[in-house]
Each structure stands twice: as structure tokens, then as C-alpha cells.
Design a protein around this motif. Structure first.
Motif, PDB file in Angstrom:
ATOM      1  N   MET A  47       0.831  -1.207   0.000  1.00 52.17           N
ATOM      2  CA  MET A  47       0.000   0.000   0.000  1.00 52.17           C
ATOM      3  C   MET A  47       0.865   1.258   0.000  1.00 52.17           C
ATOM      4  SD  MET A  47      -2.971   1.227   2.562  1.00 52.17           S
ATOM      5  CE  MET A  47      -3.286  -0.360   3.273  1.00 52.17           C
ATOM      6  N   ASP A  48       0.517   2.142  -0.837  1.00 52.84           N
ATOM      7  CA  ASP A  48       1.215   3.418  -0.966  1.00 52.84           C
ATOM      8  C   ASP A  48       0.948   4.281   0.270  1.00 52.84           C
ATOM      9  OD1 ASP A  48       2.115   5.871  -1.672  1.00 52.84           O
ATOM     10  OD2 ASP A  48       0.782   6.151  -3.397  1.00 52.84           O
ATOM     11  N   VAL A  49       1.992   4.883   0.810  1.00 58.37           N
ATOM     12  CA  VAL A  49       1.840   5.662   2.044  1.00 58.37           C
ATOM     13  C   VAL A  49       0.892   6.839   1.844  1.00 58.37           C
ATOM     14  CG1 VAL A  49       3.063   6.946   3.839  1.00 58.37           C
ATOM     15  CG2 VAL A  49       4.182   5.028   2.702  1.00 58.37           C
ATOM     16  N   ASN A  50       0.929   7.426   0.657  1.00 61.61           N
ATOM     17  CA  ASN A  50       0.088   8.593   0.428  1.00 61.61           C
ATOM     18  C   ASN A  50      -1.271   8.241  -0.171  1.00 61.61           C
ATOM     19  OD1 ASN A  50       1.781  10.547   1.471  1.00 61.61           O
ATOM     20  ND2 ASN A  50       3.044  10.480  -0.390  1.00 61.61           N
ATOM     21  N   GLU A  51      -1.578   6.954  -0.104  1.00 59.83           N
ATOM     22  CA  GLU A  51      -2.868   6.539  -0.634  1.00 59.83           C
ATOM     23  C   GLU A  51      -3.973   7.333   0.055  1.00 59.83           C
ATOM     24  OE1 GLU A  51      -5.690   2.580  -0.922  1.00 59.83           O
ATOM     25  OE2 GLU A  51      -4.196   2.765   0.641  1.00 59.83           O
ATOM     26  N   LYS A  52      -4.911   7.784  -0.754  1.00 56.67           N
ATOM     27  CA  LYS A  52      -6.078   8.457  -0.182  1.00 56.67           C
ATOM     28  C   LYS A  52      -6.992   7.375   0.417  1.00 56.67           C
ATOM     29  CE  LYS A  52      -5.591  12.834  -1.544  1.00 56.67           C
ATOM     30  NZ  LYS A  52      -4.123  12.699  -1.382  1.00 56.67           N
TER      31      LYS A  52
ATOM     32  N   SER B 284     -15.967  -5.181  19.021  1.00 62.43           N
ATOM     33  CA  SER B 284     -16.539  -5.726  17.782  1.00 62.43           C
ATOM     34  C   SER B 284     -16.048  -4.964  16.558  1.00 62.43           C
ATOM     35  CB  SER B 284     -18.071  -5.757  17.838  1.00 62.43           C
ATOM     36  OG  SER B 284     -18.614  -4.537  17.423  1.00 62.43           O
ATOM     37  N   SER B 285     -15.651  -3.684  16.757  1.00 58.11           N
ATOM     38  CA  SER B 285     -15.163  -2.918  15.606  1.00 58.11           C
ATOM     39  C   SER B 285     -13.709  -3.254  15.279  1.00 58.11           C
ATOM     40  CB  SER B 285     -15.296  -1.416  15.884  1.00 58.11           C
ATOM     41  OG  SER B 285     -14.281  -1.004  16.775  1.00 58.11           O
ATOM     42  N   LEU B 286     -13.032  -3.941  16.213  1.00 55.44           N
ATOM     43  CA  LEU B 286     -11.603  -4.199  16.016  1.00 55.44           C
ATOM     44  C   LEU B 286     -11.289  -5.645  15.633  1.00 55.44           C
ATOM     45  CD1 LEU B 286     -10.242  -2.208  19.083  1.00 55.44           C
ATOM     46  CD2 LEU B 286     -10.022  -1.569  16.675  1.00 55.44           C
ATOM     47  N   LEU B 287     -12.276  -6.533  15.797  1.00 55.34           N
ATOM     48  CA  LEU B 287     -12.030  -7.973  15.632  1.00 55.34           C
ATOM     49  C   LEU B 287     -11.363  -8.313  14.310  1.00 55.34           C
ATOM     50  CD1 LEU B 287     -15.330  -9.504  17.026  1.00 55.34           C
ATOM     51  CD2 LEU B 287     -13.034  -9.877  17.938  1.00 55.34           C
ATOM     52  N   HIS B 288     -11.758  -7.625  13.228  1.00 57.33           N
ATOM     53  CA  HIS B 288     -11.255  -7.985  11.905  1.00 57.33           C
ATOM     54  C   HIS B 288     -10.044  -7.147  11.501  1.00 57.33           C
ATOM     55  CE1 HIS B 288     -14.314  -4.927  11.721  1.00 57.33           C
ATOM     56  NE2 HIS B 288     -13.910  -4.560  10.514  1.00 57.33           N
ATOM     57  N   ASN B 289      -9.410  -6.516  12.491  1.00 60.71           N
ATOM     58  CA  ASN B 289      -8.190  -5.733  12.261  1.00 60.71           C
ATOM     59  C   ASN B 289      -8.347  -4.762  11.084  1.00 60.71           C
ATOM     60  OD1 ASN B 289      -5.613  -4.838  12.567  1.00 60.71           O
ATOM     61  ND2 ASN B 289      -4.691  -6.487  11.341  1.00 60.71           N
ATOM     62  N   PRO B 290      -9.290  -3.808  11.200  1.00 56.51           N
ATOM     63  CA  PRO B 290      -9.590  -2.933  10.063  1.00 56.51           C
ATOM     64  C   PRO B 290      -8.512  -1.870   9.837  1.00 56.51           C
ATOM     65  CG  PRO B 290     -10.867  -2.277  11.959  1.00 56.51           C
ATOM     66  CD  PRO B 290     -10.096  -3.494  12.389  1.00 56.51           C
ATOM     67  N   ASP B 291      -8.475  -1.309   8.634  1.00 55.40           N
ATOM     68  CA  ASP B 291      -7.508  -0.258   8.315  1.00 55.40           C
ATOM     69  C   ASP B 291      -8.079   1.127   8.551  1.00 55.40           C
ATOM     70  OD1 ASP B 291      -5.512  -2.038   7.417  1.00 55.40           O
ATOM     71  OD2 ASP B 291      -6.659  -2.320   5.564  1.00 55.40           O
ATOM     72  N   LEU B 292      -9.411   1.202   8.593  1.00 52.08           N
ATOM     73  CA  LEU B 292     -10.071   2.494   8.765  1.00 52.08           C
ATOM     74  C   LEU B 292     -11.113   2.351   9.863  1.00 52.08           C
ATOM     75  CD1 LEU B 292     -10.895   5.368   7.868  1.00 52.08           C
ATOM     76  CD2 LEU B 292     -12.214   4.330   6.020  1.00 52.08           C
ATOM     77  N   LEU B 293     -11.032   3.238  10.848  1.00 49.81           N
ATOM     78  CA  LEU B 293     -11.976   3.146  11.968  1.00 49.81           C
ATOM     79  C   LEU B 293     -12.867   4.377  12.026  1.00 49.81           C
ATOM     80  CD1 LEU B 293      -9.599   1.868  14.784  1.00 49.81           C
ATOM     81  CD2 LEU B 293     -11.630   0.687  13.958  1.00 49.81           C
ATOM     82  N   PHE B 294     -14.155   4.143  12.151  1.00 52.14           N
ATOM     83  CA  PHE B 294     -15.092   5.245  12.395  1.00 52.14           C
ATOM     84  C   PHE B 294     -15.570   5.132  13.822  1.00 52.14           C
ATOM     85  CE2 PHE B 294     -15.652   4.775   7.744  1.00 52.14           C
ATOM     86  CZ  PHE B 294     -15.329   6.065   7.385  1.00 52.14           C
ATOM     87  N   PHE B 295     -15.162   6.057  14.655  1.00 51.50           N
ATOM     88  CA  PHE B 295     -15.587   6.032  16.054  1.00 51.50           C
ATOM     89  C   PHE B 295     -16.483   7.233  16.320  1.00 51.50           C
ATOM     90  CE2 PHE B 295     -12.261   3.334  18.545  1.00 51.50           C
ATOM     91  CZ  PHE B 295     -12.543   2.271  17.730  1.00 51.50           C
ATOM     92  N   ASP B 296     -17.754   6.967  16.577  1.00 46.36           N
ATOM     93  CA  ASP B 296     -18.710   8.035  16.830  1.00 46.36           C
ATOM     94  C   ASP B 296     -18.940   8.107  18.342  1.00 46.36           C
ATOM     95  OD1 ASP B 296     -20.495  10.034  16.334  1.00 46.36           O
ATOM     96  OD2 ASP B 296     -21.704   8.906  14.892  1.00 46.36           O
TER      97      ASP B 296
ATOM     98  N   GLU C 291     -15.419   8.083  -2.113  1.00 46.48           N
ATOM     99  CA  GLU C 291     -14.464   7.023  -2.445  1.00 46.48           C
ATOM    100  C   GLU C 291     -13.768   6.568  -1.183  1.00 46.48           C
ATOM    101  OE1 GLU C 291     -11.556   8.034  -5.347  1.00 46.48           O
ATOM    102  OE2 GLU C 291     -13.068   8.419  -6.907  1.00 46.48           O
ATOM    103  N   ILE C 292     -13.715   5.249  -1.000  1.00 47.76           N
ATOM    104  CA  ILE C 292     -12.974   4.714   0.140  1.00 47.76           C
ATOM    105  C   ILE C 292     -11.986   3.693  -0.388  1.00 47.76           C
ATOM    106  CG2 ILE C 292     -13.171   3.348   2.245  1.00 47.76           C
ATOM    107  CD1 ILE C 292     -15.760   4.801   2.826  1.00 47.76           C
ATOM    108  N   PHE C 293     -10.738   3.802   0.006  1.00 56.96           N
ATOM    109  CA  PHE C 293      -9.637   2.992  -0.533  1.00 56.96           C
ATOM    110  C   PHE C 293      -9.656   3.010  -2.064  1.00 56.96           C
ATOM    111  CE2 PHE C 293     -10.897   0.701   3.446  1.00 56.96           C
ATOM    112  CZ  PHE C 293      -9.852   1.159   4.217  1.00 56.96           C
ATOM    113  N   GLY C 294     -10.012   4.138  -2.629  1.00 57.97           N
ATOM    114  CA  GLY C 294      -9.983   4.269  -4.076  1.00 57.97           C
ATOM    115  C   GLY C 294     -11.181   3.737  -4.833  1.00 57.97           C
ATOM    116  N   THR C 295     -12.146   3.103  -4.135  1.00 62.30           N
ATOM    117  CA  THR C 295     -13.340   2.649  -4.859  1.00 62.30           C
ATOM    118  C   THR C 295     -14.541   3.507  -4.507  1.00 62.30           C
ATOM    119  OG1 THR C 295     -13.286   0.929  -3.185  1.00 62.30           O
ATOM    120  CG2 THR C 295     -13.276   0.194  -5.491  1.00 62.30           C
TER     121      THR C 295
END
Lengths: 265, 544
Positions: free
Chosen positions: A1-6, A151-163, A65-69
Motif C-alpha cells: 500500500m502506498d503511504v500517500n494513498e487516499k 466488535s469494531s476491532l475484531l477484523h483488524n480494520p484499516d479504517l476506523l469510524f468512532f462516533d 471514495e474509500i480505498f480508491g473505490t
């Protein structure tokens, strides 16, 4: 993954509920490893933005767009890399903590055994090992909140939304979450964080986005925001930028109502 | 908040309350608030009815108790076997009143909000306790009044004043007995178990009320034809443990002048037990309130082993991963969500009981050997009456707001979700009932009906699929609030239950042709395999 990836890009996103326009063209680009503090007064559109990015709301206008899609493309696999903690502790609380965690983990495509082990270890770290097999309905607000965070961390996500992730948590748990967020960001995870507790937003975010009436009114680091305003603290900046300056006169009026009048009259 | 006539009447007794050291104004304020809240609650007995928003649902529900009261009247006419007939009358009444008390007024007894809202205010404990007791007694008084009004009028004309007076006094003691004993029961459950257990018990009593009332009605109606008018009562020692018997005794004692030891003993029990119970209740109230805390605290932490049978089902009938997840999830929800159980288990109970009620009806006109030769086994289709109700209810949950998770999760085959849910319904609710009915039916009708039973089962599965397709609402189960249950109209549900009739007709047609039943099975099997795949079409696998 590119460091500057949007990691995410919002282009002119608007959203209307009936006749009420809640988002007025949000533009935002977020890079990897950032902790974004997403703040604004009640009803400014914070949760709506987050829900759009998660695919919970579909009838928005503009581009996300999220992770480019583009998330409107119908491919839901981007969600596999997202973790979400909703604002209200809303979950199927007739289940036990373990049952709920296994269920959500499996929804994210994890193996049952794997989730069970991971959930058990995480629950123990959050000092909930004792209630792993109790119904969530008997939990306090803070305990429910911890279950949601796990439950939000179980799948080791790359993007977290914490409200509002800290609501109901005690001071020690807040400290753990703060430290955890900083370390996750250091490892290249992106965290999108909204809260009303300005002190914490000020301390943990490396970028702060303020929205008022469905539009971004300030975007930058805390230092950059300080330059926009003569106030020293984030809550001062918040008051000023949201145009709320009459708190002194308003509280004076409240006090006079509380003390005034004749109780027996 | 409105004005309440009951409060106006109650205020006539202000002096009395003042003498007892009760702050009347505070009590009235509490009662007014409680009555207002009650006006916005729907009684269990109205579970299945359309909800109208305005007015006190409770007062409007009273007529239904009036109808139950009619059930009692025939027993007043049987004769002068008071011990027998009045025990039955009190038995019916105590069943209905106790279950109502548990199902609709537990929330009053167990309201934990009272603690934070009321006990933090400057109101003394005695006033709070009085408000609570009067609140419940007010309602029980209304219910009993509606329930017993007609029987009382009938008894006044038929049996005279003495009988009616004993009836009223007996009722007052029975009512006291019920209210106090229910409270004591809660007290003991809370003392030895946790709050979750008590909530479960209340939930099962609520279900029992819904089933009991309908089934009891069926049985009472059917039993008149074979009630023997000349039954005489013979005393057995264990009758002393049946409270309705105590209340039958005073009639025997005073009206039939039967001074046998047991009538005197029972009459004494009827008077003394409620009085002693009240005394115990007052003594125990403080520690009862303390135990109420358990309702808010965490429940016991015990690990449940994954259900072996469930896992077997998952392996046998679920293909995709999503299907498995939703099978397990639905199975857990069906087992653990109390509101869901309350709405669904009565239908489940009817499915078990109705086939037998109809067979018993048949039994009155011919013998079992005679029945076993015919087509009466088709009564097993009554087991299918649960299908529309339960599939409809699978759309609802008390935690419907938690459904964000379905959308936030990266599901490849969202279609598979409902497939797993329907399979869980079939495996966990329908098939157990079907198997139970099948075993008993094979015992009655012999093995010749085995192929027919296969057809019934396949038909039920096809009906499940059809019903889902017709209700076809949201992509996932448990997404709606129970508040919206009625908005879809029960008319649709009623029409959907008529679907069962189509399957019965098809079955009869197949049965009329030699070997037709096997053809019918084949058709059902093909429909099922093709239909299920069509309704729950899987997306081709995408690569990441």
C-alpha cells in the motif's frame, strides 16, 4: 500500500431528509495514518457523514471514495477494512457478549474459532472477562461501549469510524482507548473520530475537521485552527467558529429563572 | 396528564390515609403519573389486536374479561354440588387473574425506575409502598369487576343473596391472596436467582396466559356436552394444596350446612392464608426492595456449550457462510429475545394443541379405531398455522436499531441471510412440533400415513418459502420495531394463513388418485429445490 494513498475522499456530498438539507456539499480527503477529529454542534451532520461512508445511507448525492473505490459501485468488499462504533450503543443486546462478538466477526468473514479466541482475549483486556457469557442487556453503558469497540476491532480494520467512542467509559478506560488510537495510527491505520469532548479531540487528533450546518468550516491541525481564532483552547475555538458567544448571558438568565418566582404562588 | 375518576373517588378517603401516616397529596401525584403512563401501554391480552393510539387501552380491554366471565356462568347452573362447581369457578378466576397480574402488572411491582425517580425525592417509604399497592389493587379491582359482573348478577337471581355475598367476600380474599402471593413469589425468585431468571419466568407466564385463554375456551366449550351433572365431591388430603378448593368450601359449609372437618378446615384456610400472607409481605417489603437491585445488575456468567443439534443442522442444511451465520443468529434470537417469544410462542403452542382439540372433538362421535382408518390425520396441517405469524414476526426485534451491523458488514451474499433465517425457523420451531405431532399421529393412524407426513412436511417448507416471498420486506431479519408490527395489517396475515388450505386441497386431490401422494411429493420436492434457489439466488463469487 502506498503511504500517500487516499484512504477516503468525499466530493461535494449532499444529503437531504425530506425538505431538510443536512449536508451541504462536504469535501474531504483523508490520508493513511491520520487521526481526524470530526467535530460540530448537535445536528450538524457528523453522524450522517459517517453513515454515508459506511453505506448505511444510500440516497446521498456527490461522490464518496474509500480505498480508491466509489462506494456506490455496489461492491461491498471495502467494508471488510472498516470498523465502526455507532453513536448510540445499539446492538442486539438479548445476546451474550460472546454471541454478539462471534456473530459480528463472522459477518466480517472471520472463522468462528478465531473470533472466539480473539474476543475472549480482548474482553479480558477490557476487564470484561467475567461477563463474557452474560446477556448484554444487563450491561452498563460503558460496558456496552467496550463490547462495541471490541466488535469494531475484531477484523483488524484499516479504517476506523468512532462516533462518540468514549461515552460512558471511566477515566482509565478512556486512557486505554486514547493510547490505543495513537498506536493504531502509528501503525498506519486511519481513524475518523467524532466527539463532543473537546479536550480529548484536541489531544489525540492530528487533524481537526469542524462542520456547522452540514458544511466544513474549519479543517487543519490544532495549531492551524488556533491561528484562525484568538481563543486558546479547542472548545473556545469551537464556540467562536460555531457563532456561540452568549453563554455567559444565557447562563445568567437560567440562574435568574431558577432562583426567581414564588414557589407557593 | 388527565384527571382520573378513580382518583376523585380515592380522595374521599383522604382522612383515612392521613390517619395511616400516608402523605395523600404525594401519593395522588404518583398515582396520577402512573395511571397516565398505563394509558399508553397495551395489555398482553390484547397482544394480537390492532393498536389504537389514544385513550386508556386498559379500560377498553375490560370487555374481554367480561367475555371470560360468561364462561363461568354455566358452572353456576350445574346444581348444588358447591364444593365441585365453585372450586372450578374459583380455579378459572384465579388462573386468569394470576396470569394477568403477572403478565401485565409485573412491570408495576418490579419498576426499577421507581428507585431512581421516586426514592430520591423527599417522600417517605410508607407513602411509596401505599402508592404501589393501591396502584395494583385499583387495576385488579377493575379486572375482577369486569370479570365477575355477569356471573354475580346471574347468581343473585339464580342462587339468592346469601350465595352472592359469600361469592363477593370469597372474591375479595382470593384477590388479596393472588396479589400478595405473586409478590411473594417474585420475592423468592429474586432472592435465590437473578433478575434474568425472573424476567424469563414472567415471559413464560405471559405466554401461558395467551395460550391458556384460547385453549381453555376451546376446552370449556367442548366439555359441556360431557359434563356429568351428578358428580359428587370426595375429599382427598392433597386437595388442601389447591387454593381454589379453599374458596369452594365456604359455600358448602354455609349453604349446604356441611360441617365436615374438611369444609371447616378449607374455609379457615381461605380466610387465614391471605391474612398471614399480607403480614409476611409487609415484613418482607424492605428486603424485597433491596433485592430489586438484582434486576439491574449483571446476570450470571455461564458459558453455554454450542448446541450439538444446532451445529448438526448447520452442517446439514446451510451451504454458504452467510447462511450459517444467520442460522445461528436467528436461533439465538428466537431462544433469547423475550418480546419475540411473547409474540410467537402462543402461535407455536396453538400449532401443537389444535390438531388434538379437533381429534378430541371427533372422538365424541366415534371411536379411536374408527378415526384411525380415515383422513383425519390431515388435522396435522393445523401445525402449519404458526408459519405466517412467525415469519412475519421474524422481521421484528426489540433491538431493531442494532441492525446497522448488517449494512456495515461486507456481506457477499446478502440474499443468503434470510435463507439462513428461514432454515433456522424450520429447524428450530416447525420441525420439532411436526415431529412431535408425527409420532403421536403415527401411533394413532399407523405407519400407512408416513408418506402423507412427508408430503405435509414438504408442503410446510414450500409454504414457508411462499409466505416469505409474499411478505418479502427487508433484506435482513429483526430490522423493525415491534411498535410497527400492526401497521402492515393482520388482514394480510390472515390471507396468508389460508395458504395452508391450498396445501390441504392439493393433498386431498393427490390422495384421491392411486399413488398420487408420491407424485405430489415429487412435485413438492422439485418446487422446493427450484424455488429456494430462485428466491435466494447467490451472486457469482467475486474475487478480491
Amino acid at each position: 500500500m502506498d503511504v500517500n494513498e487516499k484512504v477516503l475522499r468525499l466530493k461535494n456530498v449532499t444529503m437531504t431528509y425530506g425538505v431538510k438539507r443536512v449536508l451541504n456539499g462536504i469535501n474531504l480527503e483523508v490520508e493513511r495514518g491520520q487521526i481526524i477529529g470530526y467535530i460540530g454542534p448537535n445536528g450538524a451532520g457528523k453522524s450522517t457523514t459517517v453513515k454515508i461512508m459506511l453505506g448505511l445511507i444510500q440516497d446521498y448525492e456527490g461522490q464518496v471514495e474509500i480505498f480508491g473505490t466509489d462506494i456506490a459501485s455496489g461492491d461491498s468488499s471495502y467494508k471488510r477494512r472498516i470498523g465502526y462504533v455507532p453513536e448510540q450503543a445499539e446492538l442486539y443486546d438479548t445476546l451474550t457478549a460472546m454471541e454478539y462478538l462471534v456473530f459480528t466477526g463472522e459477518l466480517y468473514g472471520l472463522e468462528r474459532k478465531f473470533v472466539e479466541e480473539k474476543a475472549q482475549k480482548l474482553m479480558e483486556e477490557f476487564e470484561l472477562g467475567e461477563v463474557l457469557h452474560s446477556r448484554i442487556s444487563s450491561f452498563s453503558k460503558g460496558m456496552k461501549q467496550k463490547v462495541l469497540i471490541i466488535s469494531s476491532l475484531l477484523h483488524n480494520p484499516d479504517l476506523l469510524f468512532f462516533d462518540e467512542p468514549l461515552s460512558g467509559l471511566d477515566a482509565n478506560s478512556m486512557m486505554i482507548i486514547r493510547e490505543m488510537l495513537a498506536q493504531l495510527a502509528a501503525q498506519g491505520k486511519t481513524i475518523f473520530y467524532s466527539s463532543h469532548i473537546m479536550d480529548i479531540v484536541e489531544k489525540i487528533s492530528n487533524r481537526i475537521v469542524l462542520i456547522v450546518n452540514g458544511a466544513v468550516v474549519a479543517d487543519g491541525s490544532f495549531e492551524e485552527l488556533q491561528e484562525l481564532s484568538e481563543e486558546g483552547s479547542l472548545s473556545g475555538i469551537f464556540n467562536q467558529l460555531t457563532g456561540f458567544t452568549d453563554h455567559v448571558s444565557r447562563s445568567e438568565r437560567i440562574i435568574s429563572i431558577v432562583e426567581g418566582g414564588n414557589a407557593d404562588g | 396528564m388527565g384527571e382520573f375518576r378513580t382518583l376523585a373517588i380515592l380522595s374521599k378517603f383522604r382522612g383515612l390515609f392521613a390517619k395511616l401516616g400516608i402523605d395523600y397529596v404525594a401519593m395522588e401525584t404518583i398515582l396520577r403519573m402512573k395511571l397516565t403512563m398505563d394509558g399508553r401501554r397495551v395489555p398482553t391480552i390484547f397482544n394480537d389486536m390492532r393498536k389504537t393510539k389514544d385513550g386508556n387501552q386498559f379500560l377498553k380491554s375490560l370487555w374481554i374479561y367480561g367475555i371470560y366471565g360468561v364462561m363461568i356462568i354455566p358452572f353456576l347452573f350445574i346444581g348444588d354440588q358447591y364444593m365441585f362447581q365453585m372450586s372450578i369457578v374459583f380455579g378459572i378466576m384465579m388462573f386468569v387473574l394470576t396470569t394477568t397480574m403477572v403478565s401485565d402488572f409485573s412491570s408495576v411491582l418490579l419498576d426499577v425506575r421507581d428507585k431512581t425517580v421516586l426514592q430520591t425525592k423527599p417522600i417517605d417509604g410508607r407513602t411509596l409502598a401505599a402508592a404501589k399497592l393501591i396502584h395494583i389493587m385499583l387495576y385488579m379491582f377493575f379486572i375482577t369487576g369486569a370479570f365477575i359482573a355477569l356471573p354475580l348478577i346471574v347468581s343473585l337471581f339464580k342462587k339468592g343473596i346469601a350465595f352472592t355475598l359469600i361469592f363477593i367476600i370469597g372474591l375479595a380474599f382470593a384477590l388479596l391472596f393472588i396479589v400478595v402471593f405473586t409478590s411473594l413469589l417474585y420475592f423468592f425468585v429474586l432472592k435465590f436467582f437473578d433478575g434474568e431468571k425472573l424476567k424469563d419466568i414472567i415471559n413464560y407466564v405471559q405466554i401461558l396466559l395467551s395460550v391458556g385463554v384460547i385453549v381453555g375456551y376451546q376446552i370449556v366449550i367442548r366439555s359441556f356436552s360431557f359434563v356429568d351433572l351428578d358428580v359428587t365431591y370426595t375429599f382427598s388430603w392433597w386437595h388442601a394444596f389447591l387454593p381454589p378448593m379453599w374458596f369452594g368450601a365456604p359455600f358448602e359449609l354455609l349453604l349446604n350446612q356441611n360441617y365436615a372437618t374438611f369444609t371447616i378446615l378449607f374455609t379457615l384456610l381461605a380466610i387465614l392464608v391471605p391474612l398471614i400472607a399480607i403480614f409476611v409481605y409487609i415484613k418482607l417489603t424492605p428486603s424485597f426492595e433491596r433485592n430489586l437491585d438484582k434486576l439491574m445488575s449483571e446476570s450470571k456468567n455461564k458459558k453455554r456449550k454450542p448446541h450439538m443439534l444446532d451445529e448438526l443442522w448447520v452442517k446439514l442444511i446451510c451451504r454458504s457462510k452467510e447462511e450459517k451465520v444467520f442460522f445461528r443468529f436467528t436461533a439465538l434470537m428466537m431462544k433469547q429475545e423475550r418480546q419475540f417469544k411473547l409474540k410467537v410462542y402462543p402461535a407455536f403452542g396453538f400449532a401443537i394443541i389444535f390438531p388434538f382439540i379437533f381429534i378430541f372433538t371427533e372422538l365424541q362421535s366415534r371411536s379411536l379405531a374408527d378415526i384411525s382408518k380415515g383422513n383425519t390425520f390431515l388435522f396435522i396441517y393445523f401445525g402449519s398455522i404458526m408459519i405466517p405469524t412467525i415469519i412475519h414476526m421474524l422481521r421484528f426485534s426489540a433491538n431493531y436499531k442494532g441492525s446497522w451491523i448488517f449494512k456495515a458488514a461486507p456481506l457477499e451474499n446478502p440474499n443468503a441471510a434470510y435463507s439462513g433465517t428461514l432454515k433456522a425457523f424450520l429447524a428450530k420451531l416447525y420441525i420439532p412440533v411436526f415431529l412431535l405431532l408425527s409420532i403421536i399421529f403415527i401411533w394413532i393412524f399407523g405407519f400407512r400415513i408416513a408418506p402423507h407426513l412427508v408430503a405435509v412436511l414438504l408442503g410446510a417448507i414450500v409454504q414457508t418459502l411462499l409466505t416469505y416471498k409474499m411478505i418479502n420486506a427487508e433484506p435482513f431479519p429483526f430490522m423493525n420495531s415491534f411498535e410497527t408490527v400492526q401497521s402492515d395489517g393482520s388482514m394480510k396475515l390472515f390471507l396468508l394463513s389460508l395458504l395452508t388450505g391450498l396445501f390441504v386441497v392439493a393433498h386431498l386431490i393427490a390422495n384421491a388418485i392411486t399413488g398420487g401422494i408420491y407424485g405430489y411429493i415429487a412435485i413438492l420436492l422439485i418446487t422446493l429445490l427450484v424455488g429456494w434457489r430462485k428466491v435466494f439466488a447467490m451472486k457469482p463469487k467475486t474475487m478480491h
